[in-house]
Write a protein that holds these residues in place. Structure first.
Motif, mmCIF file in Angstrom:
data_model
loop_
_atom_site.group_PDB
_atom_site.id
_atom_site.type_symbol
_atom_site.label_atom_id
_atom_site.label_comp_id
_atom_site.label_asym_id
_atom_site.label_seq_id
_atom_site.Cartn_x
_atom_site.Cartn_y
_atom_site.Cartn_z
ATOM 1 N N UNK A 134 19.097 14.653 4.956
ATOM 2 C CA UNK A 134 18.737 15.919 4.382
ATOM 3 C C UNK A 134 19.613 16.935 4.359
ATOM 4 N N UNK A 135 21.016 16.712 4.606
ATOM 5 C CA UNK A 135 22.074 17.694 4.474
ATOM 6 C C UNK A 135 22.346 18.208 3.093
ATOM 7 N N UNK A 136 23.131 19.211 3.137
ATOM 8 C CA UNK A 136 23.434 19.862 1.742
ATOM 9 C C UNK A 136 24.492 18.974 1.356
ATOM 10 N N UNK A 137 24.578 18.839 0.142
ATOM 11 C CA UNK A 137 25.352 17.768 -0.810
ATOM 12 C C UNK A 137 26.856 18.055 -0.379
ATOM 13 N N UNK A 138 27.498 19.304 -0.375
ATOM 14 C CA UNK A 138 28.737 19.456 -0.276
ATOM 15 C C UNK A 138 28.906 18.966 1.437
ATOM 16 N N UNK A 139 28.274 19.128 2.429
ATOM 17 C CA UNK A 139 28.616 18.593 3.706
ATOM 18 C C UNK A 139 28.376 17.216 3.913
ATOM 19 N N UNK A 140 27.533 16.742 2.764
ATOM 20 C CA UNK A 140 27.208 15.243 2.872
ATOM 21 C C UNK A 140 28.763 14.555 2.465
ATOM 22 N N UNK A 141 29.286 15.427 1.257
ATOM 23 C CA UNK A 141 30.350 14.619 0.708
ATOM 24 C C UNK A 141 31.489 14.764 1.866
ATOM 25 N N UNK A 148 20.031 12.799 1.196
ATOM 26 C CA UNK A 148 18.599 12.266 0.886
ATOM 27 C C UNK A 148 17.399 12.732 1.711
ATOM 28 N N UNK A 149 16.477 13.261 1.150
ATOM 29 C CA UNK A 149 15.301 13.680 2.147
ATOM 30 C C UNK A 149 14.839 12.468 3.008
ATOM 31 N N UNK A 157 0.810 -1.285 0.037
ATOM 32 C CA UNK A 157 0.125 -0.161 -0.045
ATOM 33 C C UNK A 157 0.856 1.300 -0.066
ATOM 34 N N UNK A 158 2.200 1.171 0.278
ATOM 35 C CA UNK A 158 3.039 2.297 0.254
ATOM 36 C C UNK A 158 3.473 2.628 -1.295
ATOM 37 N N UNK A 159 3.769 4.047 -1.348
ATOM 38 C CA UNK A 159 4.006 4.418 -2.719
ATOM 39 C C UNK A 159 5.112 3.714 -3.282
ATOM 40 N N UNK A 160 5.328 3.034 -4.502
ATOM 41 C CA UNK A 160 6.380 2.367 -5.276
ATOM 42 C C UNK A 160 7.742 3.231 -5.167
ATOM 43 N N UNK A 161 7.447 4.583 -5.525
ATOM 44 C CA UNK A 161 8.840 5.213 -5.611
ATOM 45 C C UNK A 161 9.698 5.437 -4.354
ATOM 46 N N UNK A 162 8.696 5.674 -3.108
ATOM 47 C CA UNK A 162 9.196 5.494 -1.958
ATOM 48 C C UNK A 162 9.877 4.623 -1.480
ATOM 49 N N UNK A 163 9.369 3.234 -1.758
ATOM 50 C CA UNK A 163 9.822 1.882 -1.581
ATOM 51 C C UNK A 163 11.164 1.714 -2.233
ATOM 52 N N UNK A 164 11.101 2.015 -3.483
ATOM 53 C CA UNK A 164 12.454 2.017 -4.270
ATOM 54 C C UNK A 164 13.537 2.714 -3.783
ATOM 55 N N UNK A 165 13.177 3.941 -3.180
ATOM 56 C CA UNK A 165 14.330 4.860 -2.535
ATOM 57 C C UNK A 165 14.901 4.136 -1.345
ATOM 58 N N UNK A 166 14.060 3.656 -0.645
ATOM 59 C CA UNK A 166 14.761 2.823 0.693
ATOM 60 C C UNK A 166 15.450 1.418 0.159
#
Length: 483
Positions: free
Chosen positions: A437-444, A432-433, A375-384
């Motif tokens: 959810x950090x900025x990409x540069x901080x994530x690197x 990723x959200x 019942x969960x959205x497919x796109x969300x499932x795919x991300x996890x």
């Protein structure tokens, strides 16, 4: 077209060259008795021949990943080809081969048990929970995906409900019955249909002269999404997939001889890479570039791409057969996902699986949870699923590295791709959200620090393991039947 064809040639050459090198590094022992004989129980442990094991392995690992993933990865353009080829030869096939062979050396053990032996007891519990979660996500994704494709062929929500019900009934039988009753009997036929459909689409692209783009490192994604780390999580199956680490032990329990491992484990990953190349090429060339592809994905998802591409290349009848071949992919991976989850849980609690009722007690709760997840959205499932999948691949590659390090063999063949994917998965979850959810540069920066710390801890643990001479494999003379 040249990049596409050259990539497929490289995959084939990689099997005969780098695959042979990896086999030599590991060091097969053709005289060693395998779990198929030593632990034979008539349910999960029993010997099957190489062609049958190879096709079952291909269908086990080739869910919608090598189709849906490359279709979505095609938004990045030919960079997807590079990752499929390089990732498959130097990461994915190495990952599958080492997982399968180390499992054979350890009475067909699944990844949690291997992690416990080579990475510590705490990791056994962590990986056990992580693996079951991943398999539940896989099983659910591989229920909704074929149901969506079948829904495109049929119509109506009543039909959709019947389709879901039929798939779950099949999963129940395939999960509970001995491996040779359904999986061993029908998978070779399904495998032939899968290969024919993929090759049919590939031949159609070549014959019609489809405008497949040539090699380029330019990011063509309409939303300008960063290639690193997103491409390396979007395209998992077909390049590198941790899901495979949960599937190879199924076949390690039916492999007759260690020398068959390269064909079964390394070779079938190469075959999956070819399938991924074909579907990535179809997605890039048939829908007026990344913008048109993005619009079709937004309206109908990857299933719409499969339907459109199959019909365009093979016509109405051939296209329908090709779609059926694609439908078989997730179904034949979904059933073994649940089967693998059952085996992992049974091994963890040492719960014998010889009786059908014992298998049912484990399988039923898994099906109930999976049905709720549909019942969960497919796109969300795919991300996890993508993050959990590639994180599992990192764990499996580090298990392989530890094994080779302690054995004083070339551990770099698995450690290098393991470190690369550790950086990718950590960057993704920080940015990723669905993560921090950090900025990409901080994530690197954060991912770099975390990667350095974890790799340092790996070498510290590896040196201790070598010093203490931890056992790399079980003594076949002392093997007992396991759950």
């Amino acid at each position: 077209m040249i990049t596409f064809l050259f990539g497929i040639i490289l995959l084939i050459v990689g099997y005969f060259t780098y695959g042979k090198f990896v086999e030599k590094v590991f060091g097969v022992n053709a005289k060693r008795t395998t779990p198929a004989f030593t632990n034979q129980d008539g349910v999960d442990y029993l010997p099957m021949n190489t062609p049958k094991n190879s096709l079952i392995q291909l269908l086990n690992i080739a869910g919608v990943g090598p189709i849906f993933g490359p279709i979505m990865g095609a938004l990045y353009g030919p960079a997807a080809f590079i990752w499929i080829v390089v990732g498959c030869i130097f990461a994915g096939a190495v990952h599958d081969y080492l997982t399968g062979m180390i499992s054979i050396r350890n009475r067909g053990a699944h990844l949690p048990e291997l992690a416990g032996r080579f990475l510590g007891k705490v990791m056994k519990h962590v990986v056990n929970a992580f693996s079951v979660l991943l398999l539940l996500l896989v099983g659910t994704v591989f229920v909704t995906a074929p149901a969506g494709l079948l829904h495109n062929l049929m119509s109506g929500w009543v039909a959709m409900g019947l389709i879901l019900g039929a798939i779950f009934i099949y999963y129940t039988l395939a999960t509970l019955l001995p491996i040779d009753k359904i999986i061993g009997r029908f998978y070779p036929i399904f495998g032939a249909l899968l290969l024919i459909s993929a090759l049919g689409v590939g031949a159609g692209l070549v014959i019609t002269g489809a405008p497949i783009p040539e090699l380029s490192f330019v990011n063509l994604h309409p939303d300008n999404a960063p290639i690193f780390p997103l491409l390396f999580l979007t395209i998992s199956c077909g390049a590198l997939s941790g899901f495979h680490a949960t599937q190879t032990p199924i076949i390690s329990r039916t492999t007759q001889n260690e020398k068959q491992g390269r064909k079964i484990f390394y070779g079938m990953m190469i075959a999956e890479g070819v399938i991924a190349m074909i579907w990535a090429a179809a997605a890039m060339s048939l829908f007026n570039g990344s913008t048109g592809l993005n619009e079709l994905l937004a309206n109908g998802g990857p299933a719409a791409i499969v339907s459109e591409a199959s019909t365009l290349m093979l016509g109405a009848i051939g296209g329908t057969l090709a779609i059926l071949g694609v439908i078989i992919l997730p179904i034949t991976s979904g059933d073994t996902a649940f089967r693998s989850a059952r085996m992992i849980i049974a091994d963890y609690f040492k719960f014998s699986q010889k009786k059908v009722l014992n298998r049912l007690w484990i399988a039923l709760p898994l099906f109930v949870i999976s049905f709720v997840l549909t019942r969960v959205d497919f796109t969300l499932l795919w991300r996890y699923f993508s993050w959990a999948n590639q994180s599992t691949a990192v764990i499996a590659l580090f298990v392989g590295s530890m094994y080779l390090y302690v054995a004083k063999k070339n551990y770099w063949i698995s450690l290098i791709p393991g470190v690369f994917m550790l950086m990718a998965t950590t960057t993704y979850i920080l940015n990723a959200p669905i993560g921090f959810g950090l900025a990409l540069n901080f994530s690197y920066v954060g991912a770099t620090i975390i990667t350095i710390i974890l790799v340092t801890l790996f070498f510290y643990a590896a040196k201790n393991a070598r010093r203490n001479n931890i056992p790399l494999e079980d003594d076949v003379s002392n093997w007992n039947n396991v759950a």
